[in-house]
Design an enzyme around this catalytic site. Structure first.
Site, short mmCIF file in Angstrom:
data_model
loop_
_atom_site.label_atom_id
_atom_site.label_comp_id
_atom_site.label_asym_id
_atom_site.label_seq_id
_atom_site.Cartn_x
_atom_site.Cartn_y
_atom_site.Cartn_z
CB ALA A 111 97.39 102.65 22.13
CG ASP A 134 87.90 110.21 12.61
OD1 ASP A 134 86.79 109.78 12.24
OD2 ASP A 134 88.03 111.12 13.45
NE ARG A 141 84.95 89.68 25.23
CZ ARG A 141 85.63 90.80 25.44
NH1 ARG A 141 85.96 91.55 24.40
NH2 ARG A 141 85.98 91.16 26.66
CD GLU A 189 88.52 99.13 19.17
OE1 GLU A 189 87.45 98.69 18.70
OE2 GLU A 189 88.58 99.74 20.25
#
Length: 494
Positions: free
Chosen positions: A15, A301, A363, A448
């Site tokens: 990204a 973070d 999933r 993400e």
């Protein structure tokens, strides 16, 4: 140390890199990462990247994504991702990314070799055949397909595979190291840009906020080699541990020391990076879990810093566990057994070697079924069998998985392997709009660490790379638009 730049990007995964590549070449960019440049989860992605095959595929692609996300997805974001997918793939191919493809002669080219495409093997207990799970563009449903690398477009077609909860094959792949193929190519391109400075082993500690606007970040040097030396898979990914032009570890410190007064130790001092725009691309939160497929230095973070400054967050409890990681009593990151293995015909067994779940369900459903079966059996794992996949296909499509299992003492051509769910992906994160803007002006988030609503409560397989790239591009386009707008305003005021 103090420095100024136009854009600072925190993170060097897919990204962050794609965002840098989509910004104007006259934009000064600083990129930093807590570890080395190749220790990002983007490099670890195995399965592939989803893409809209043609307009007839739109409705099913949209529904598959929504259903997997329990219909908690933002519909606008899902639409943007799907409709922009082909452009993302075209850009990747332009950067040199190679996806598996078939020639006119019906051959599949893989790493310079050509092998015949075999027929399907009937899957025990399933109505579908393996051949129905992997298709080539140009089939009746493909609408002609897209060629590779321009000059070869007329003679070659993409191959698509299928993964859990996809109603049809629409996933492009490069063996079982698609993430490495994509991210390494993007990194190569970024390294060529004269307007980008890369800092390794540099961790963001806070953002700089003035009058409610983000105007940069604070960071500090971290000691090199955080965990890479103990991670064999990570070491294999780092083909070029030292690259000219990259500020690494102590080299970065020495460069910073040039800007400091004599006697000051820049490595122990805070680094202040003033920037017109700041982009969080810090990855997931797997480092907070004992068992995860993520690199351990990825600890969320950006999430913690956002909490501190009242930046809007969303769905922090939406954490995905991948159903199949190789069981091990060893500490450290878990090795993923790609969902595309099940997409090609692998089946799950309990301790009696009986199937207990439809392996192509979403999933979260498969992971829950595995945990329930483990409780019934009183075991720490279940078995995954590749017996219904042709040997040639295993060696061609999953060479990395095959080799890693051998290193752990399992020959997937001859025996089942023990697998167990592990933390894998974070669907929540820093809230962003459709242009990846956070709730704080001049602060963006991509990948993400962001939550644009594409994935809902559960991510559909192979949507992560596509979503990351698509919304990284949108962030870059919005920043470009705002920068050009300010330049026009400044010129009008002269």
């Amino acid at each position: 140390m103090k420095t100024e730049t136009d854009v600072v990007i925190v993170g060097t995964g897919a990204a962050g890199l794609f965002c840098a590549l989509n910004l104007p070449r006259d934009t000064r960019i600083i990129m930093l990462t807590k570890s080395d440049l190749e220790s990002s989860d983007s490099f670890l992605a195995q399965g592939g990247i989803s893409v809209l095959r043609d307009e007839e595929d739109y409705d099913s692609f949209f529904e598959d994504t929504m259903r997997a996300g329990h219909y908690e997805n933002r519909r606008e974001s899902v639409d943007l991702m799907i409709r922009g997918s082909r452009d993302v793939i075209d850009k990747l191919v332009g950067y040199g990314v190679e996806f598996e493809h078939r020639t006119k002669d019906g051959l599949t080219e893989t790493a310079g070799k050509e092998v015949a495409v075999g027929g399907g093997t009937e899957i025990a207990g399933k109505e579908a055949a393996v051949a129905g799970r992997t298709e080539a563009a140009g089939d009746a449903s493909a609408g002609g397909g897209t060629g590779i690398a321009g000059a070869r477009a007329s003679s070659e077609e993409f191959l698509y595979t299928r993964e859990g909860a996809h109603s049809k094959p629409r996933i492009l792949y490069h063996k079982d190291i698609t993430g490495k193929e994509i991210t390494s190519r993007l990194l190569e391109q970024v390294k060529r840009l004269e307007n980008v400075t890369l800092y390794e082993y540099t961790a963001m500690t806070d953002i700089i906020v003035e009058n409610g606007v983000c105007v940069g970040i604070l960071a500090e040097h971290t000691k090199g080699g955080m965990q890479g030396e103990t991670d064999s898979e990570a070491a294999a990914l780092r083909e070029h541990p030292e690259e000219d032009g990259i500020l690494q570890g102590e080299d970065a410190c020495r460069e910073r020391e040039k800007a400091e007064a004599p006697g000051e130790d820049a490595c122990r001092k805070q680094i202040e990076i003033r920037a017109g725009y700041t982009i969080f691309a810090t990855g997931g939160i797997g480092g907070q879990y004992t068992h995860s497929t993520n690199f351990p230095h990825l600890t969320g973070d950006a999430i913690e810093i956002s909490k501190k400054h009242g930046i809007r967050l969303e769905h922090l409890d939406y954490v995905q566990f991948h159903p199949t990681t190789l069981y091990s009593k060893k500490p450290g990151r878990r090795f993923l057994i790609s969902e595309s293995v099940r997409g090609e015909g692998a089946v799950l067994y309990n301790k009696k070697k009986e199937r207990f779940v439809d392996e192509l369900l979403p999933r979260d459903v498969v992971a829950a079924a595995i945990r329930e079966q483990m409780e019934k059996d009183g075991t720490d794992f279940v078995y995954l069998s590749m017996e219904h996949i042709e040997k040639e296909k295993i060696l061609r499509h999953f060479p990395n998985i095959y080799q890693r299992c051998l290193e752990e003492g399992y020959d997937v051509l001859k025996e089942c392997i023990p697998v167990v769910p592990a933390q894998h992906y974070f669907m929540g994160g820093v809230w962003v709009d459709s242009d990846s803007r956070t709730s704080m002006p001049h602060l963006f988030a991509v990948g993400e660490t962001s939550c644009n609503g594409v994935h809902g409560a559960n991510r559909l397989a192979s949507n992560s790379l596509l979503e990351s790239l698509m919304f990284a591009k949108r962030a870059a386009m919005k920043i470009r638009e705002e920068m050009e707008g300010r330049r026009r305003d400044d010129s009008d005021g002269i």
